[in-house]
Write a protein that holds these residues in place. Structure first.
Motif, short mmCIF file in Angstrom:
data_model
loop_
_atom_site.label_atom_id
_atom_site.label_comp_id
_atom_site.label_asym_id
_atom_site.label_seq_id
_atom_site.Cartn_x
_atom_site.Cartn_y
_atom_site.Cartn_z
N LEU A 1 60.64 -38.90 34.20
CA LEU A 1 60.76 -37.49 33.85
C LEU A 1 62.04 -36.89 34.42
CD1 LEU A 1 59.53 -34.99 32.51
CD2 LEU A 1 58.28 -34.57 34.64
N VAL A 2 62.34 -37.21 35.68
CA VAL A 2 63.56 -36.69 36.31
C VAL A 2 64.79 -37.18 35.58
CG1 VAL A 2 64.92 -36.72 38.43
CG2 VAL A 2 62.45 -36.40 38.55
N GLN A 3 64.85 -38.46 35.29
CA GLN A 3 66.02 -39.00 34.60
C GLN A 3 66.14 -38.47 33.17
OE1 GLN A 3 65.66 -43.25 34.94
NE2 GLN A 3 66.45 -43.31 37.04
N ALA A 4 65.01 -38.24 32.52
CA ALA A 4 65.06 -37.73 31.15
C ALA A 4 65.56 -36.29 31.12
CB ALA A 4 63.67 -37.82 30.51
N VAL A 5 65.18 -35.50 32.10
CA VAL A 5 65.58 -34.09 32.12
C VAL A 5 67.02 -33.93 32.56
CG1 VAL A 5 65.15 -31.86 33.18
CG2 VAL A 5 63.23 -33.26 32.41
N LEU A 6 67.40 -34.60 33.65
CA LEU A 6 68.73 -34.40 34.21
C LEU A 6 69.80 -35.24 33.52
CD1 LEU A 6 67.83 -34.22 38.01
CD2 LEU A 6 68.23 -32.34 36.42
N ALA A 7 69.44 -36.40 33.01
CA ALA A 7 70.38 -37.28 32.29
C ALA A 7 71.70 -37.40 33.05
CB ALA A 7 70.62 -36.77 30.88
N ASN B 1 52.04 -28.56 50.88
CA ASN B 1 52.97 -29.47 50.21
C ASN B 1 52.55 -29.74 48.76
OD1 ASN B 1 54.36 -29.62 52.58
ND2 ASN B 1 54.42 -31.85 52.66
N GLU B 2 51.28 -30.07 48.59
CA GLU B 2 50.80 -30.38 47.26
C GLU B 2 50.94 -29.19 46.33
OE1 GLU B 2 46.52 -31.28 45.07
OE2 GLU B 2 46.74 -31.61 47.23
N ALA B 3 50.55 -28.00 46.80
CA ALA B 3 50.65 -26.81 45.96
C ALA B 3 52.10 -26.48 45.63
CB ALA B 3 49.98 -25.62 46.65
N LEU B 4 52.99 -26.64 46.61
CA LEU B 4 54.40 -26.33 46.38
C LEU B 4 55.02 -27.28 45.36
CD1 LEU B 4 56.79 -24.55 47.19
CD2 LEU B 4 57.27 -26.17 49.03
N ILE B 5 54.74 -28.57 45.50
CA ILE B 5 55.32 -29.55 44.58
C ILE B 5 54.74 -29.41 43.17
CG2 ILE B 5 55.52 -32.03 44.11
CD1 ILE B 5 55.66 -32.46 47.13
N VAL B 6 53.43 -29.24 43.07
CA VAL B 6 52.80 -29.09 41.75
C VAL B 6 53.27 -27.80 41.09
CG1 VAL B 6 50.62 -28.87 40.53
CG2 VAL B 6 50.83 -30.51 42.40
N SER B 7 53.43 -26.73 41.87
CA SER B 7 53.94 -25.47 41.30
C SER B 7 55.34 -25.66 40.76
CB SER B 7 53.92 -24.37 42.37
OG SER B 7 52.61 -24.12 42.83
N ALA B 8 56.16 -26.40 41.49
CA ALA B 8 57.52 -26.66 41.00
C ALA B 8 57.49 -27.47 39.70
CB ALA B 8 58.33 -27.40 42.06
N VAL B 9 56.59 -28.44 39.62
CA VAL B 9 56.48 -29.24 38.40
C VAL B 9 56.03 -28.36 37.23
CG1 VAL B 9 55.22 -31.12 37.30
CG2 VAL B 9 56.06 -31.38 39.64
N ILE B 10 55.04 -27.49 37.47
CA ILE B 10 54.57 -26.59 36.42
C ILE B 10 55.70 -25.68 35.95
CG2 ILE B 10 53.02 -24.65 35.96
CD1 ILE B 10 50.99 -25.96 37.81
N ALA B 11 56.44 -25.11 36.90
CA ALA B 11 57.55 -24.22 36.53
C ALA B 11 58.61 -24.97 35.73
CB ALA B 11 58.16 -23.60 37.78
N ALA B 12 58.91 -26.20 36.13
CA ALA B 12 59.93 -26.97 35.41
C ALA B 12 59.47 -27.30 33.99
CB ALA B 12 60.25 -28.25 36.17
N VAL B 13 58.22 -27.72 33.84
CA VAL B 13 57.71 -28.07 32.51
C VAL B 13 57.70 -26.84 31.60
CG1 VAL B 13 55.67 -28.86 31.25
CG2 VAL B 13 56.37 -30.03 33.33
N LEU B 14 57.23 -25.71 32.13
CA LEU B 14 57.20 -24.49 31.32
C LEU B 14 58.62 -24.04 30.97
CD1 LEU B 14 54.35 -22.44 33.03
CD2 LEU B 14 54.25 -23.77 30.92
N PHE B 15 59.56 -24.23 31.89
CA PHE B 15 60.95 -23.86 31.60
C PHE B 15 61.52 -24.71 30.47
CE2 PHE B 15 65.53 -24.35 32.33
CZ PHE B 15 65.93 -23.02 32.30
N LEU B 16 61.20 -25.99 30.47
CA LEU B 16 61.69 -26.86 29.39
C LEU B 16 61.06 -26.47 28.06
CD1 LEU B 16 61.62 -30.31 31.21
CD2 LEU B 16 63.58 -28.80 30.83
N PHE B 17 59.75 -26.20 28.06
CA PHE B 17 59.10 -25.79 26.82
C PHE B 17 59.61 -24.42 26.37
CE2 PHE B 17 55.95 -29.11 27.56
CZ PHE B 17 55.72 -29.53 26.27
N ARG B 18 60.01 -23.58 27.30
CA ARG B 18 60.57 -22.29 26.93
C ARG B 18 61.84 -22.47 26.11
NH1 ARG B 18 64.66 -19.17 29.22
NH2 ARG B 18 64.49 -16.91 28.81
N GLY B 19 62.71 -23.35 26.56
CA GLY B 19 63.92 -23.60 25.80
C GLY B 19 63.63 -24.12 24.40
N LEU B 20 62.65 -25.02 24.29
CA LEU B 20 62.29 -25.56 22.98
C LEU B 20 61.73 -24.46 22.07
CD1 LEU B 20 61.89 -27.97 21.07
CD2 LEU B 20 59.65 -28.31 22.13
#
Length: 823
Positions: free
Chosen positions: A318-324, A457-476
Motif C-alpha cells: 500500500l505504501v509503495q502503491a501510494v507514494l510510488a 499507538n494502535e489508535a493513532l496508527i489506525v486513525s492515520a490509515v483511515i485518514a489516508a484511505v479517505l483522502f485517497l478516495f476523496r481525490g477519486l
C-alpha cells in the motif's frame, strides 16, 4: 483478571481494525433498523401483547439486576446490549402498529358521529355496540403506545448505564499498572522471559516432530508439502510479475489522470501485497485444517508468523502503491520525490516493527510470561514506533511539489497568502496534536501502563490509515464528479450551463467531503474506544429524528426531501428541455408561445417539487396556509416588490403583451426580448448588452413593441432640398429610390409627403414599409445612399441650415464744442 484478558487488546489489533472498518462501512451505507415494516399485517406480533409486555419487563429487570453487581463482564455486557437493541426495535414495531390501528379506529368512530344527548333518540343497539367496541379498541391501542414508549425509555436509560459500564471496563483495563520497564529487576525478569521465548521458538519444530506418533512421521510427505509450498510461492511470484507488466505503471505516460493513478495503485497493491498475502492466508488455513497435524506451540508460532507476513506485505504494498517513489508521476500525492522516498522508508520501518511486535506477542501468549516481559515489550517497541512517528512529522518532509505553471499576469500574490497561511496553520496544529499524542504514548509506557500505551499507538496508527484511505478516495470521487458533470449528459441532455455545472461540482464535492469527514470521524471514535453500540444508537436517533421542543428533526427526512426535490427538479428540467427543443417546434407555434409554454411547465415542476418536498418532511400544507396568512401583512410590506414582479411575470406569460423574440422599446432601452422569468425580463440591445427590467415596470409603463402582431414596419426618411428645386422631381426621385430597394414592400406602397417650408429647405418625408421592422435602420441607410447619389446626379442641392444676419450701420458720434473761456 487473567493474563490472556490483560493482553487481549494487543493480540487482536488486526481483527479489531477489520471489524471497525466493516462497521464504519455499514454505518455510512445504512441506518440502524429501528423502523417498522410498511405492511401493517407484518407488524402485528404473533405473540399476545400481554406476553410481549412480560418479556420486555423480564429483559429490562435482568439488565437492571446485572448493573447492580459490583463487577461487569465484557461478554455479558455485549450480550445484554444486543437484547436491548432488539427490544427497542420491537417496541418501535409495536408502537407503529398500534398507532396505525388507533388511527383506523378513530376514523371508524368518527363515522358514527357524536354520541346522542339525553334529549335525543337512543341509538340502535348495534350502533351502541360498535361505538363501545371502537372506544375500547382506542383505549387498548393508546395503552400499547404508552407501554411501548415506557419500555423504550427504560431501555434507553439502561443502555446509557451499560455504556458507562463498558467505558469503566475499558478504563480499568487500560489503567492496569505493571512494573516500570526501566527498573533493573524488570529488565532482568524480561530478559529471562525473552530467552525462554527464544528457546521455545527454536525447539518448537523438534518438539512438534517428537510429539507426532511414529506412524505419522513421514519425511516424504513433509518434503512433498514443502515442495508444494515452494511451487505455490513460485506461481504467486510469476502471477505478480504478469499483473505488474500487464496492468502496472507505464513509464512512458508522463501525466496520468488521478483516476488512472488510483486504479493503477490498486493493481500494484494487488500484485505486490494481496497475492503474497493470499499465499500466506492459504498456508494459515492449511495448518489449521483437521488433517494438518500441526498442533501445540508450533501452530501458534506459524499462525503468528503468517499473520505478521500478511500484515507486512499488505502495508508495504500500500505504501509503495501510494507514494510510488520510483515513478513520481504516478504517485497519489503531491510530495517531492526525495520526501516520498524518505516517508516511504520510515513508514515501512514502522510497519516492520509492528509486524515483529505482533509476532512476538502472539507467540508469547500461550507461555504465560511475567508482567515484566509485557511491560518491557510494550515500552521497547512502542517507544521506537512513536519516535519514528515523531520523525514523520517534520515539516520539510510534507512540502508539496511547487507548481510549474506561472501565475497569471496581473494576479496579486497577496490574494493567495491568507489561504496558504490558514492551510499552513491547520497542518501545523495537526502535527502538534499527533506529536503530543505520540509523546503521551511514550510517557504511558515509561510510567508502567503498557496497555494504555498500546491503545494510544494502535489508535493513532489506525486513525492515520483511515485518514489516508479517505483522502485517497476523496481525490477519486472529486475527479469522478468532475468527469460526470463535464459529460455530454449534463451539457446537452440536461442543458446545464458552464456556471451551473461549476456550482453543482462545488456543492457535490462539498457534500462528499462532509460525508467523508463524518464517516472518518465515526471510525476514529470507534478506534479510540467509543463503543459501536453508542454510535449506532446516537446515529439512529439522529437519522430517525430527535425532538427540539415540540418539533421533531430527522436527518433522514431532510436528506430524503432534498433528494426528492433534486430528482423532481432534474426530471422537470429534462422534460422542459425536451419540450422546448423537440415537441414545441413541431407545433409551429410562435416562438413566444413556445417559450411561455416551456416556462409554465418549468414553474409547475418547481411547485410540484416544493409540494413533494414539504410532504416528505411531514409538513401539513394547511399549516403552511395558516403561516402564509399570518405573514401576509409582512409580505405585503416587506416583499411587496417581489410579489408584484412575480405576479407581473405570470401576467406577461399568460396575456403575452411581449414575448421572447419581440423587439421592444422600454424607456431609453431598445432591443430584443431574450428571456422572461418570474421576477424580471431580459432585453438584449444592439450593443449586445443585457438589460434586466422588472416585470412590474413592463406592466405599469408604456412599452413600444415593434413586433407584437407581426414584423411589418414603416421606415420614415426626412429629406430637405434647397428652395427653387423642382418639388415634383424630388418626389419622383424619392419614390424611385424606395422602389429600387429590395427590402421595401410594394404593398403598402411607398409615398412621399411635402411636410413644410422650412427655414432653410423644403422639407419632404419618404415613407415606405418593410417586412422585418428590425431591419428598418439598415433599409433606411441604404435608401439614404441612393437619395444622395440621385440628388447629386440631378443637381438637387441639400442645403445646410443658414442664418442671415443683417448688421445695422454704426451711428457717427460728434465731439462737443470747446469752451471759449477755457485758456
Amino acid at each position: 483478571m487473567s493474563a490472556a484478558r490483560r493482553i487481549s487488546a494487543c493480540q487482536a489489533s488486526v481483527w479489531r481494525t477489520l471489524r471497525i472498518l466493516a462497521f464504519g462501512l455499514l454505518f455510512v451505507l445504512s441506518a440502524p433498523p429501528v423502523t417498522a415494516p410498511a405492511n401493517a399485517q407484518d407488524t402485528e406480533p404473533s405473540r399476545p401483547f400481554a406476553r410481549i409486555l412480560v418479556d420486555w419487563n423480564r429483559t429490562l429487570d435482568r439488565v437492571e439486576q446485572y448493573l447492580g453487581q459490583p463487577s461487569y463482564s465484557e461478554e455479558q455486557t455485549k450480550q445484554l446490549r444486543g437484547l436491548l437493541v432488539r427490544l427497542r426495535a420491537e417496541t418501535a414495531t409495536i408502537e407503529k402498529s398500534a398507532r396505525d390501528n388507533l388511527t383506523a379506529a378513530e376514523q371508524l368512530l368518527a363515522t358514527l358521529g357524536a354520541e346522542p344527548a339525553d334529549t335525543e333518540p337512543v341509538e340502535p343497539e348495534s350502533v351502541q355496540q360498535k361505538r363501545a367496541q371502537y372506544n375500547q379498541d382506542i383505549a387498548d391501542y393508546k395503552a400499547r403506545v404508552q407501554q411501548a414508549q415506557l419500555a423504550r425509555a427504560r431501555a434507553d436509560q439502561l443502555d446509557d448505564r451499560l455504556s458507562r459500564a463498558t467505558t469503566t471496563l475499558l478504563v480499568d483495563d487500560l489503567m492496569t499498572r505493571m512494573p516500570l520497564p526501566y527498573l533493573p529487576d524488570t529488565i532482568e525478569a524480561a530478559i529471562e522471559d525473552y530467552w525462554r521465548l527464544a528457546a521455545e521458538l527454536l525447539t518448537a519444530p523438534q518438539t512438534w516432530w517428537r510429539s507426532l506418533p511414529p506412524e505419522n512421521r513421514d519425511i516424504g510427505a513433509l518434503l512433498l508439502g514443502l515442495a508444494l509450498l515452494a511451487v505455490t510461492l513460485a506461481t504467486g511470484f510469476l502471477l505478480r510479475i504478469w499483473v505488474l507488466r500487464r496492468f502496472g505503471r507505464d513509464p512512458a505516460v508522463e501525466d496520468p489522470s488521478y483516476s488512472r493513478r488510483f486504479f493503477t495503485a490498486l493493481t500494484e497493491c494487488f500484485a505486490r501485497g494481496i497475492v503474497p498475502a493470499l499465499l500466506f492466508a492459504a498456508i494459515l488455513l492449511r495448518i489449521h485444517s483437521d488433517d494438518a497435524q500441526v498442533t501445540g506451540f508450533l501452530l501458534d508460532t506459524l499462525s503468528a508468523f503468517c499473520g505478521a507476513m500478511i500484515f507486512l506485505f499488505l502495508a508495504v504494498a500500500l505504501v509503495q502503491a501510494v507514494l510510488a517513489p520510483d515513478m513520481p508521476a504516478w504517485q497519489l500525492t503531491t510530495l517531492k520525490r526525495r520526501n516520498a522516498v524518505i516517508i516511504g522508508r520510515r513508514i515501512i520501518l514502522i510497519v516492520g516493527i509492528i509486524a515483529i511486535d505482533f509476532f512476538i506477542r502472539q507467540s508469547a501468549q500461550p507461555l504465560g510470561l511475567s508482567q515484566a516481559f509485557w511491560s518491557v515489550q510494550g515500552a521497547l517497541f512502542g517507544t521506537v514506533e512513536n519516535i519514528l512517528i515523531l520523525l514523520l512529522l517534520l515539516r520539510s518532509l510534507w512540502e508539496p511539489v511547487p507548481e510549474t505553471e506561472p501565475a497569471a499576469e496581473g494576479t496579486a500574490v497577496a490574494d493567495t497568502e491568507p489561504e496558504e497561511e490558514k492551510h499552513s496553520r491547520f497542518w501545523t496544529g495537526l502535527r502538534f496534536l499527533i506529536g503530543f499524542i505520540a509523546l503521551a504514548g511514550i510517557g504511558a509506557f515509561m510510567a508502567g501502563y503498557p496497555r494504555l500505551g498500546d491503545h494510544i499507538n494502535e489508535a493513532l496508527i489506525v486513525s492515520a490509515v483511515i485518514a489516508a484511505v479517505l483522502f485517497l478516495f476523496r481525490g477519486l470521487l472529486r475527479e469522478l464528479t468532475g468527469m460526470v458533470l463535464r459529460s455530454d449528459l449534463t451539457k446537452r441532455h440536461l442543458g446545464l450551463r458552464h456556471t451551473t455545472r461549476n456550482t453543482m461540482t462545488f456543492w457535490v464535492r462539498a457534500l462528499l467531503d462532509a460525508a467523508l469527514v463524518v464517516s472518518g470521524g465515526v471510525l476514529m471514535l470507534m478506534v479510540w474506544g467509543v463503543p459501536s453500540n453508542d454510535l449506532s444508537r446516537l446515529s439512529g436517533r439522529a437519522l430517525t429524528g430527535f425532538e427540539v421542543g415540540s418539533v421533531t428533526i430527522s436527518i433522514t427526512d431532510i436528506v430524503t426531501s432534498l433528494l426528492v426535490f433534486g430528482i423532481v427538479l432534474g426530471i422537470t428540467r429534462v422534460l422542459q428541455r425536451a419540450l422546448a427543443d423537440r415537441v414545441l417546434p413541431e407545433t409551429h407555434l410562435a416562438v413566444g408561445v413556445q417559450h411561455s409554454l416551456a416556462a409554465g411547465f418549468g414553474y409547475v415542476g418547481i411547485i410540484l417539487a416544493i409540494t413533494l418536498t414539504l410532504s416528505t418532511l411531514g409538513i401539513d400544507l394547511s399549516n403552511i396556509a395558516l403561516i402564509a396568512g399570518a405573514l401576509s401583512v409582512g409580505i405585503g410590506f416587506g416583499l411587496q416588490n417581489v410579489v408584484n414582479n412575480f405576479v407581473s411575470g405570470l401576467i406577461l406569460l399568460i396575456e403575452r403583451p411581449i414575448q421572447v423574440g419581440d423587439w421592444v422599446v422600454v424607456g431609453m432601452n431598445e432591443g430584443r426580448v431574450k428571456r422572461i422569468s418570474v421576477r424580471a425580463t431580459e432585453i438584449e440591445t444592439f450593443q449586445r448588452a443585457s438589460v434586466i427590467i422588472p416585470n412590474a415596470e413592463l406592466l405599469s409603463n408604456s412599452v413600444t413593441n415593434w413586433t407584437h402582431k407581426d414584423n411589418l414596419g414603416r421606415v420614415d426618411i426626412p429629406v430637405g432640398v434647397a428652395y427653387g428645386s423642382d418639388t415634383e422631381k424630388v418626389r419622383d426621385i424619392l419614390l424611385e429610390c424606395a422602389k429600387e430597394c429590395d427590402e421595401v414592400l410594394a404593398f403598402p406602397e411607398p409615398f412621399v409627403l411635402f411636410m413644410d417650408f422650412g427655414n432653410s429647405s423644403l422639407d419632404f418625408e419618404l415613407r415606405c414599409f418593410v417586412g422585418d421592422v428590425i431591419r428598418r435602420l439598415r433599409v433606411a441607410t441604404e435608401i439614404r445612399f441612393m437619395i444622395d447619389r440621385r440628388f447629386r446626379e440631378e443637381g438637387i442641392e441639400i442645403p445646410f441650415p443658414q442664418h442671415v444676419v443683417h448688421m445695422a450701420p454704426p451711428k457717427r458720434i460728434t465731439p462737443p464744442d470747446p469752451d471759449p473761456e477755457t485758456p
